[in-house]
Design an enzyme around this catalytic site. Structure first.
Site, PDB file in Angstrom:
ATOM      1  N   PHE A  74       0.817  -1.203   0.000  1.00 30.35           N
ATOM      2  CA  PHE A  74       0.000   0.000   0.000  1.00 30.35           C
ATOM      3  C   PHE A  74       0.857   1.261   0.000  1.00 30.35           C
ATOM      4  O   PHE A  74       0.535   2.249  -0.664  1.00 30.35           O
ATOM      5  CB  PHE A  74      -0.969  -0.003   1.177  1.00 30.35           C
ATOM      6  CG  PHE A  74      -2.160   0.886   0.969  1.00 30.35           C
ATOM      7  CD1 PHE A  74      -2.806   0.933  -0.249  1.00 30.35           C
ATOM      8  CD2 PHE A  74      -2.648   1.677   1.995  1.00 30.35           C
ATOM      9  CE1 PHE A  74      -3.909   1.757  -0.458  1.00 30.35           C
ATOM     10  CE2 PHE A  74      -3.750   2.505   1.809  1.00 30.35           C
ATOM     11  CZ  PHE A  74      -4.367   2.545   0.576  1.00 30.35           C
ATOM     12  N   ARG A  98      13.716  -0.956   5.108  1.00 32.43           N
ATOM     13  CA  ARG A  98      14.910  -1.578   5.686  1.00 32.43           C
ATOM     14  C   ARG A  98      15.497  -2.649   4.779  1.00 32.43           C
ATOM     15  O   ARG A  98      16.645  -3.048   4.943  1.00 32.43           O
ATOM     16  CB  ARG A  98      14.577  -2.187   7.040  1.00 32.43           C
ATOM     17  CG  ARG A  98      13.574  -3.325   6.998  1.00 32.43           C
ATOM     18  CD  ARG A  98      13.258  -3.823   8.386  1.00 32.43           C
ATOM     19  NE  ARG A  98      12.275  -4.914   8.359  1.00 32.43           N
ATOM     20  CZ  ARG A  98      11.805  -5.508   9.450  1.00 32.43           C
ATOM     21  NH1 ARG A  98      12.214  -5.112  10.637  1.00 32.43           N
ATOM     22  NH2 ARG A  98      10.928  -6.492   9.339  1.00 32.43           N
ATOM     23  N   LYS A 102      -4.151  -0.220   9.972  1.00 34.82           N
ATOM     24  CA  LYS A 102      -5.482  -0.471  10.526  1.00 34.82           C
ATOM     25  C   LYS A 102      -5.365  -1.476  11.667  1.00 34.82           C
ATOM     26  O   LYS A 102      -4.939  -2.604  11.457  1.00 34.82           O
ATOM     27  CB  LYS A 102      -6.423  -1.001   9.439  1.00 34.82           C
ATOM     28  CG  LYS A 102      -6.665   0.009   8.313  1.00 34.82           C
ATOM     29  CD  LYS A 102      -7.492  -0.575   7.186  1.00 34.82           C
ATOM     30  CE  LYS A 102      -7.704   0.441   6.074  1.00 34.82           C
ATOM     31  NZ  LYS A 102      -8.487  -0.106   4.938  1.00 34.82           N
ATOM     32  N   GLY A 132     -10.144   3.339   4.401  1.00 36.19           N
ATOM     33  CA  GLY A 132     -11.232   3.091   3.458  1.00 36.19           C
ATOM     34  C   GLY A 132     -10.994   1.872   2.597  1.00 36.19           C
ATOM     35  O   GLY A 132      -9.954   1.217   2.678  1.00 36.19           O
ATOM     36  N   SER A 167      -9.689   0.064  -0.093  1.00 38.82           N
ATOM     37  CA  SER A 167      -8.649   0.439  -1.063  1.00 38.82           C
ATOM     38  C   SER A 167      -7.555  -0.623  -1.131  1.00 38.82           C
ATOM     39  O   SER A 167      -6.552  -0.521  -0.423  1.00 38.82           O
ATOM     40  CB  SER A 167      -8.032   1.780  -0.667  1.00 38.82           C
ATOM     41  OG  SER A 167      -7.683   1.776   0.715  1.00 38.82           O
ATOM     42  N   LYS A 204     -13.078  -4.567  10.791  1.00 38.09           N
ATOM     43  CA  LYS A 204     -13.488  -5.230   9.548  1.00 38.09           C
ATOM     44  C   LYS A 204     -12.488  -6.297   9.147  1.00 38.09           C
ATOM     45  O   LYS A 204     -12.846  -7.268   8.476  1.00 38.09           O
ATOM     46  CB  LYS A 204     -13.720  -4.206   8.444  1.00 38.09           C
ATOM     47  CG  LYS A 204     -12.513  -3.364   8.041  1.00 38.09           C
ATOM     48  CD  LYS A 204     -11.627  -4.021   7.004  1.00 38.09           C
ATOM     49  CE  LYS A 204     -10.381  -3.189   6.781  1.00 38.09           C
ATOM     50  NZ  LYS A 204      -9.411  -3.841   5.862  1.00 38.09           N
ATOM     51  N   ASP A 223     -15.363  -0.664   3.544  1.00 40.22           N
ATOM     52  CA  ASP A 223     -14.163  -1.465   3.792  1.00 40.22           C
ATOM     53  C   ASP A 223     -14.517  -2.917   4.072  1.00 40.22           C
ATOM     54  O   ASP A 223     -13.798  -3.841   3.685  1.00 40.22           O
ATOM     55  CB  ASP A 223     -13.389  -0.863   4.965  1.00 40.22           C
ATOM     56  CG  ASP A 223     -11.885  -0.947   4.765  1.00 40.22           C
ATOM     57  OD1 ASP A 223     -11.448  -1.673   3.864  1.00 40.22           O
ATOM     58  OD2 ASP A 223     -11.151  -0.301   5.531  1.00 40.22           O
ATOM     59  N   ARG A 283      -5.634 -10.012   2.007  1.00 42.92           N
ATOM     60  CA  ARG A 283      -4.806 -11.031   2.653  1.00 42.92           C
ATOM     61  C   ARG A 283      -5.513 -11.622   3.861  1.00 42.92           C
ATOM     62  O   ARG A 283      -5.262 -12.764   4.238  1.00 42.92           O
ATOM     63  CB  ARG A 283      -3.455 -10.438   3.044  1.00 42.92           C
ATOM     64  CG  ARG A 283      -3.505  -9.309   4.032  1.00 42.92           C
ATOM     65  CD  ARG A 283      -2.166  -8.629   4.232  1.00 42.92           C
ATOM     66  NE  ARG A 283      -1.787  -7.837   3.079  1.00 42.92           N
ATOM     67  CZ  ARG A 283      -0.752  -6.981   3.093  1.00 42.92           C
ATOM     68  NH1 ARG A 283      -0.010  -6.869   4.174  1.00 42.92           N
ATOM     69  NH2 ARG A 283      -0.466  -6.277   2.023  1.00 42.92           N
ATOM     70  N   ASN A 284      -6.425 -10.852   4.482  1.00 42.69           N
ATOM     71  CA  ASN A 284      -7.202 -11.390   5.596  1.00 42.69           C
ATOM     72  C   ASN A 284      -8.130 -12.506   5.123  1.00 42.69           C
ATOM     73  O   ASN A 284      -8.206 -13.575   5.728  1.00 42.69           O
ATOM     74  CB  ASN A 284      -8.007 -10.275   6.267  1.00 42.69           C
ATOM     75  CG  ASN A 284      -7.135  -9.296   7.003  1.00 42.69           C
ATOM     76  OD1 ASN A 284      -6.606  -9.586   8.060  1.00 42.69           O
ATOM     77  ND2 ASN A 284      -6.968  -8.111   6.431  1.00 42.69           N
TER      78      ASN A 284
END
Length: 333
Positions: A12, A32, A106, A134, A136, A189, A242, A253-254
């Site tokens: 992101f 890094r 988040k 939001g 996205s 969410k 969302d 990915r969740n």
């Protein structure tokens, strides 16, 4: 020329840095990982996080934190929720008063149960903190698919500046002064999306997912209003918007991790397979503790916690949800 610093070169952060680069801003990105930095600067790609995406020439990467942050009007913290305090501490010696901090993570802090904007403000007390949230997915922002987001802050003048910074013909940004609601909606969410993925992984259909999303929204509203958020916020982008995108898309990915867990993977195996941070797992642990502390009924969060950390079989978890005492649908206070 306005300079924007990004701390974190994940999916992101990279997508948003591309958006600002295309708007003509000077963009520098810290990471890094020297391989990520080298790839961005020489190949103009970041294949680990965004496949087949070309990064603009004016987006430069570095592992020199002081140089990246120096002279930036905006500092975007594009790192996972569990390292927000650590990163805020690390950059503190380089941050100057007046630089606006933008958080795109988040979640809540697992140890203190504080919202991330509060955590950042504790470490960077002389800077305004703006939350950008939001529905996205990074992959769609990077390919310039139409997207909407929301900004919030305890200083709405700073939020409006960030709104102007990110607004483009591909990204429409709204303001919302309910910082509690925006942050809590964006965090919880992920828990519901993880549960929706588990349902998919078991092999359940659209009926089950519709139930999870609808009842999951009740959980978001319960804990969000208990903590001081406004009920109307949760029908907006950082709540319903969302929730929809995260529960239904394979970009999530969740959801992907949940599908694997529903198929029988352990939590650790699912995280390894996804290959990136799964915020819903950390959020589930934190909000399980928070709901117990606040006395808020969150049955989906409760059974998901037992799946993730106590070895509960996913099908048994569904049975536990389906056989609870009967109740009225609408009463959620």
């Amino acid at each position: 020329m306005i300079k924007v610093a990004f701390v974190g070169g994940g999916s992101f952060g990279t997508a948003l840095s591309m958006l600002l680069g295309k708007k003509g801003y000077k963009v520098e990105l810290w990471d890094r990982d020297l391989e990520v930095i080298e790839e961005i600067n020489t190949k103009r790609t970041n294949e680990r996080y965004l496949k087949n995406i070309a990064i603009p020439e004016n987006v430069l990467a570095s592992n020199d934190m002081k140089s990246v942050i120096g002279g930036a009007e905006y500092i975007v913290l594009a790192v996972p929720s569990h390292v927000i305090r650590l990163i805020a501490k690390q950059i503190r010696e380089f941050v100057k008063p007046g630089q606006i901090i933008v958080s795109i993570a988040k979640g809540i802090e697992e140890t203190s149960l504080k919202r991330l904007s509060v955590v950042i403000s504790e470490e960077l007390s002389e800077n305004d903190v703006v939350v950008l949230s939001g529905p996205s997915h990074a992959e769609e922002v990077a390919t310039e698919s139409p997207t909407t987001m929301v900004v919030t802050s305890t200083n709405m003048e700073a939020a409006q500046k960030v709104q102007d910074l990110f607004m483009s013909k591909h990204l429409r940004v709204y303001t919302n002064s309910d910082i509690i609601g925006v942050e809590i909606g964006g965090a919880v969410k992920n828990i519901i999306a993880l549960a929706a993925g588990v349902s998919d992984g078991i092999g359940y259909g659209d009926n089950a997912k519709a139930a999870l999303m609808t009842r999951g929204m009740h959980e978001i509203i319960r804990i969000g209003t208990k903590l001081g958020g406004h009920r109307t916020t949760f029908s907006g982008l950082t709540g319903m918007g969302d929730l929809i995108v995260t529960c239904t898309s394979m970009h999530s990915r969740n959801r992907r991790a949940g599908i694997l867990i529903g198929k029988g993977y352990t939590t650790d195996e699912a995280i390894k397979e996804v290959g990136m941070v799964v915020e819903g797992i950390t959020a589930c642990k934190a909000f399980y503790t928070l709901k117990e502390k606040e006395g808020v009924d969150m049955p989906i969060t409760d059974v998901l916690y037992r799946i993730l950390f106590m070895g509960l079989n996913p099908k048994e978890a569904v049975n536990a949800l389906m056989t609870r005492d009967k109740k009225d649908e609408i009463y959620i206070d």
